[in-house]
Scaffold this motif. Structure first.
Motif, PDB file in Angstrom:
ATOM      1  N   TRP B 213       0.940  -1.131   0.575  1.00  0.00           N
ATOM      2  CA  TRP B 213       0.241  -0.060  -0.116  1.00  0.00           C
ATOM      3  C   TRP B 213       0.527   1.537  -0.109  1.00  0.00           C
ATOM      4  CZ3 TRP B 213      -3.944   2.687  -0.938  1.00  0.00           C
ATOM      5  CH2 TRP B 213      -4.496   3.826   0.340  1.00  0.00           C
ATOM      6  N   PHE B 214       1.527   0.999   0.644  1.00  0.00           N
ATOM      7  CA  PHE B 214       2.833   2.320   0.586  1.00  0.00           C
ATOM      8  C   PHE B 214       3.203   2.674  -0.509  1.00  0.00           C
ATOM      9  CE2 PHE B 214       3.491   1.601   5.535  1.00  0.00           C
ATOM     10  CZ  PHE B 214       2.541   1.936   6.012  1.00  0.00           C
ATOM     11  N   ASP B 215       3.654   1.664  -0.924  1.00  0.00           N
ATOM     12  CA  ASP B 215       4.648   1.363  -2.888  1.00  0.00           C
ATOM     13  C   ASP B 215       3.566   2.210  -3.305  1.00  0.00           C
ATOM     14  OD1 ASP B 215       6.657   0.460  -1.469  1.00  0.00           O
ATOM     15  OD2 ASP B 215       6.257  -1.862  -2.501  1.00  0.00           O
ATOM     16  N   TRP B 216       1.738   1.601  -3.488  1.00  0.00           N
ATOM     17  CA  TRP B 216       0.988   2.204  -4.669  1.00  0.00           C
ATOM     18  C   TRP B 216       0.759   3.828  -4.023  1.00  0.00           C
ATOM     19  CZ3 TRP B 216      -3.896   4.340  -4.400  1.00  0.00           C
ATOM     20  CH2 TRP B 216      -4.341   4.234  -5.525  1.00  0.00           C
ATOM     21  N   ILE B 217       0.779   4.177  -3.323  1.00  0.00           N
ATOM     22  CA  ILE B 217       0.919   5.850  -2.718  1.00  0.00           C
ATOM     23  C   ILE B 217       1.635   6.655  -3.279  1.00  0.00           C
ATOM     24  CG2 ILE B 217       0.513   7.150  -0.888  1.00  0.00           C
ATOM     25  CD1 ILE B 217      -0.923   5.797   0.266  1.00  0.00           C
ATOM     26  N   SER B 218       3.177   5.430  -2.805  1.00  0.00           N
ATOM     27  CA  SER B 218       4.716   7.093  -2.984  1.00  0.00           C
ATOM     28  C   SER B 218       4.660   7.189  -4.651  1.00  0.00           C
ATOM     29  CB  SER B 218       5.596   5.411  -2.918  1.00  0.00           C
ATOM     30  OG  SER B 218       5.426   5.773  -1.183  1.00  0.00           O
ATOM     31  N   ASN B 219       4.639   5.527  -5.183  1.00  0.00           N
ATOM     32  CA  ASN B 219       4.693   5.454  -7.073  1.00  0.00           C
ATOM     33  C   ASN B 219       3.283   6.640  -7.887  1.00  0.00           C
ATOM     34  OD1 ASN B 219       6.734   4.086  -6.864  1.00  0.00           O
ATOM     35  ND2 ASN B 219       4.870   1.469  -7.225  1.00  0.00           N
ATOM     36  N   LEU B 220       2.443   6.979  -7.002  1.00  0.00           N
ATOM     37  CA  LEU B 220       1.482   7.578  -7.659  1.00  0.00           C
ATOM     38  C   LEU B 220       1.979   9.168  -7.043  1.00  0.00           C
ATOM     39  CD1 LEU B 220      -1.809   7.199  -8.687  1.00  0.00           C
ATOM     40  CD2 LEU B 220      -1.803   8.272  -6.178  1.00  0.00           C
ATOM     41  N   VAL B 221       2.364   9.317  -6.149  1.00  0.00           N
ATOM     42  CA  VAL B 221       2.622   9.900  -5.722  1.00  0.00           C
ATOM     43  C   VAL B 221       3.863  10.942  -6.921  1.00  0.00           C
ATOM     44  CG1 VAL B 221       3.433  12.522  -4.377  1.00  0.00           C
ATOM     45  CG2 VAL B 221       1.738  10.978  -3.457  1.00  0.00           C
ATOM     46  N   LYS B 222       4.358   9.815  -7.435  1.00  0.00           N
ATOM     47  CA  LYS B 222       5.924   9.826  -8.117  1.00  0.00           C
ATOM     48  C   LYS B 222       4.810  10.604  -9.664  1.00  0.00           C
ATOM     49  CE  LYS B 222       8.940   8.286  -5.541  1.00  0.00           C
ATOM     50  NZ  LYS B 222       9.489   7.613  -4.718  1.00  0.00           N
ATOM     51  N   GLN B 223       4.550   9.657  -9.739  1.00  0.00           N
ATOM     52  CA  GLN B 223       4.069   9.741 -11.113  1.00  0.00           C
ATOM     53  C   GLN B 223       3.088  11.330 -11.436  1.00  0.00           C
ATOM     54  OE1 GLN B 223       5.067   7.479 -14.109  1.00  0.00           O
ATOM     55  NE2 GLN B 223       3.517   9.101 -15.087  1.00  0.00           N
ATOM     56  N   ASN B 224       2.414  11.094 -10.485  1.00  0.00           N
ATOM     57  CA  ASN B 224       1.017  12.262 -10.645  1.00  0.00           C
ATOM     58  C   ASN B 224       1.957  13.366 -10.694  1.00  0.00           C
ATOM     59  OD1 ASN B 224      -1.312  13.207 -10.932  1.00  0.00           O
ATOM     60  ND2 ASN B 224      -1.508  13.898  -9.158  1.00  0.00           N
ATOM     61  N   ALA B 225       3.348  13.723  -9.446  1.00  0.00           N
ATOM     62  CA  ALA B 225       4.697  14.803  -9.822  1.00  0.00           C
ATOM     63  C   ALA B 225       4.080  15.233 -11.068  1.00  0.00           C
ATOM     64  CB  ALA B 225       5.130  15.673  -8.854  1.00  0.00           C
ATOM     65  N   VAL B 226       5.077  13.890 -11.482  1.00  0.00           N
ATOM     66  CA  VAL B 226       5.910  14.102 -13.064  1.00  0.00           C
ATOM     67  C   VAL B 226       5.027  14.671 -14.623  1.00  0.00           C
ATOM     68  CG1 VAL B 226       6.471  12.449 -15.055  1.00  0.00           C
ATOM     69  CG2 VAL B 226       7.511  12.413 -12.684  1.00  0.00           C
ATOM     70  N   ASN B 227       3.419  14.207 -13.802  1.00  0.00           N
ATOM     71  CA  ASN B 227       2.699  14.546 -15.168  1.00  0.00           C
ATOM     72  C   ASN B 227       2.048  16.029 -14.335  1.00  0.00           C
ATOM     73  OD1 ASN B 227       2.666  11.635 -15.951  1.00  0.00           O
ATOM     74  ND2 ASN B 227       0.555  11.150 -14.313  1.00  0.00           N
ATOM     75  N   GLN B 228       2.222  16.227 -13.833  1.00  0.00           N
ATOM     76  CA  GLN B 228       2.069  17.495 -13.351  1.00  0.00           C
ATOM     77  C   GLN B 228       2.832  19.026 -14.223  1.00  0.00           C
ATOM     78  OE1 GLN B 228       1.434  17.339  -8.966  1.00  0.00           O
ATOM     79  NE2 GLN B 228      -1.432  17.767  -9.269  1.00  0.00           N
ATOM     80  N   LEU B 229       3.646  18.551 -14.228  1.00  0.00           N
ATOM     81  CA  LEU B 229       5.195  18.902 -14.431  1.00  0.00           C
ATOM     82  C   LEU B 229       5.669  19.241 -15.615  1.00  0.00           C
ATOM     83  CD1 LEU B 229       8.407  18.365 -12.062  1.00  0.00           C
ATOM     84  CD2 LEU B 229       7.539  20.441 -12.261  1.00  0.00           C
ATOM     85  N   ALA B 230       5.000  17.869 -16.238  1.00  0.00           N
ATOM     86  CA  ALA B 230       4.508  17.325 -18.050  1.00  0.00           C
ATOM     87  C   ALA B 230       3.843  18.925 -18.641  1.00  0.00           C
ATOM     88  CB  ALA B 230       5.256  16.276 -18.080  1.00  0.00           C
TER      89      ALA B 230
END
Lengths: 233, 233
Positions: B213-230
């Motif tokens: 669960w922690f991994d799922w959240i962490s990946n989501l936050v990182k992926q979403n941050a990349v999308n937001q920057l892009a």
């Protein structure tokens, strides 16, 4: 209930529902039927309670079930095994039964069964601890179930259901030894807001509480029949 | 959701909510925040999950909580112990958070905290397996919890939540040995209607599933941050 961004609209909605509920109750009273509205979160044990109630009381009373579910007839199929009329109502996206949906069920009772022969109609509501408490369907009493696994604080956090209920069944007491929970605290929290409520500890697995529950229903049906007769004299 | 006796009105209500949700998401995206909407029946374990998540991830991410409850600040008080901003929203008689209520929470975040410092906002919805699924609040992903005590058939009977969720946590697996339940059947029932959903078996007591669960959240936050920057480039 849902906020509609319009308080007047909410009042109209509840008012229309209440008129429908009163009309449903007139039907039940004319036929000498007691109606119970049975409500809880999903999975608190409504359907297994109905199974055990039908098995125990179907020789004592003539019973029908109005079975509310968003979708599927899974619960209705379970109850049909007890050879009583079971009328399924699929609510679609709606999160509770309302009086109009139950009127549809009453219409089927009227035309496909002999409602004057019935003593008791059990309405199983959609699994939801919030919304069903606000939408009367024509019942003579409201029954709420709360599973011990849901936690002690739920009556405080979801007060409307516990304020409205006439009888609370605290279910799955057989799981209490595996939980960090104080059963008396649940009851205390409920009685704080509803001192008159009848509380029964119940386990479908061990049978704890079933006899007091059957007694409660039986007394209600008899008392209600007397009241219905008295009003007709 | 509630039937309002007026299909057009229901559409308007959902449309207004969706506009508000999109607006909330614009705020989150501008500040580089990922927002999760966490939903379940009462007592499935949302608050204990948040406690364990805050304890594990607050050093990795800057987290705030928007805490929805009909009444009381019992859950908010539990989460305040983790030294993160906790914004309580009491919904009164409303059975779910809507985008307007969450906008109120965002307003407080904006004026009392520094939202550009935040990475993650966890929204704990009102305990209800039905209505919250229909009212987006501006989240980037929906997380549903289903306790093993609720039964195998719930995904079939309450499909909207399971169709909408991105991640399902099947909670209280430590109680499974005491129940007549097949965990794989729950997952199969869910995947029938939502093949892409991430499913994690979880026990707050034994710790099973917490790391995934922690991994799922962490990946989501990182992926979403990349999308937001892009999107800003």
């Amino acid at each position: 209930m849902h906020q509609t961004f319009d308080a007047a609209l909410e009042l109209n909605l509840l008012h229309a529902n209440q008129k429908g509920a009163d009309h449903n109750r007139e039907h039940f009273d004319r036929w000498g039927i007691t109606c119970l509205n049975i409500m809880s979160s999903p999975g608190a044990g409504k359907t297994v309670l109905l199974e055990q109630t039908l098995a125990a009381l179907r020789d004592k009373f003539n019973i029908a079930v109005i079975e509310g579910d968003m979708t599927t007839e899974l619960d209705a199929d379970r109850l049909r095994q007890y050879d009583v009329p079971v009328i399924p109502i699929n609510t679609g996206r709606s999160c509770h039964l309302d009086s109009k949906m139950v009127a549809g069920g009453i219409h089927i009772l009227e035309h496909q069964h002999n409602p004057t022969d019935l003593d008791l109609v059990l309405v199983e509501n959609v699994g939801n601890l919030v919304c069903p408490a606000e939408f009367e369907v024509g019942e003579h009493a409201k029954v709420a179930l709360l599973s011990v696994t849901e936690g002690e604080d739920k009556p405080l956090k979801y007060p409307v259901m516990f304020q409205e209920a006439d009888c609370l069944l605290i279910t799955k007491t057989d799981l209490a030894p595996y939980l960090d929970i104080n059963l008396d605290r649940i009851a205390d929290n409920v009685r704080q807001m509803n001192p008159k409520i009848k509380i029964i500890y119940l386990s479908a697995k061990t049978g704890e509480g079933l006899e007091p529950w059957f007694d409660w229903i039986s007394n209600l049906v008899k008392q209600n029949a007397v009241n219905q007769l008295a009003r007709q004299i």
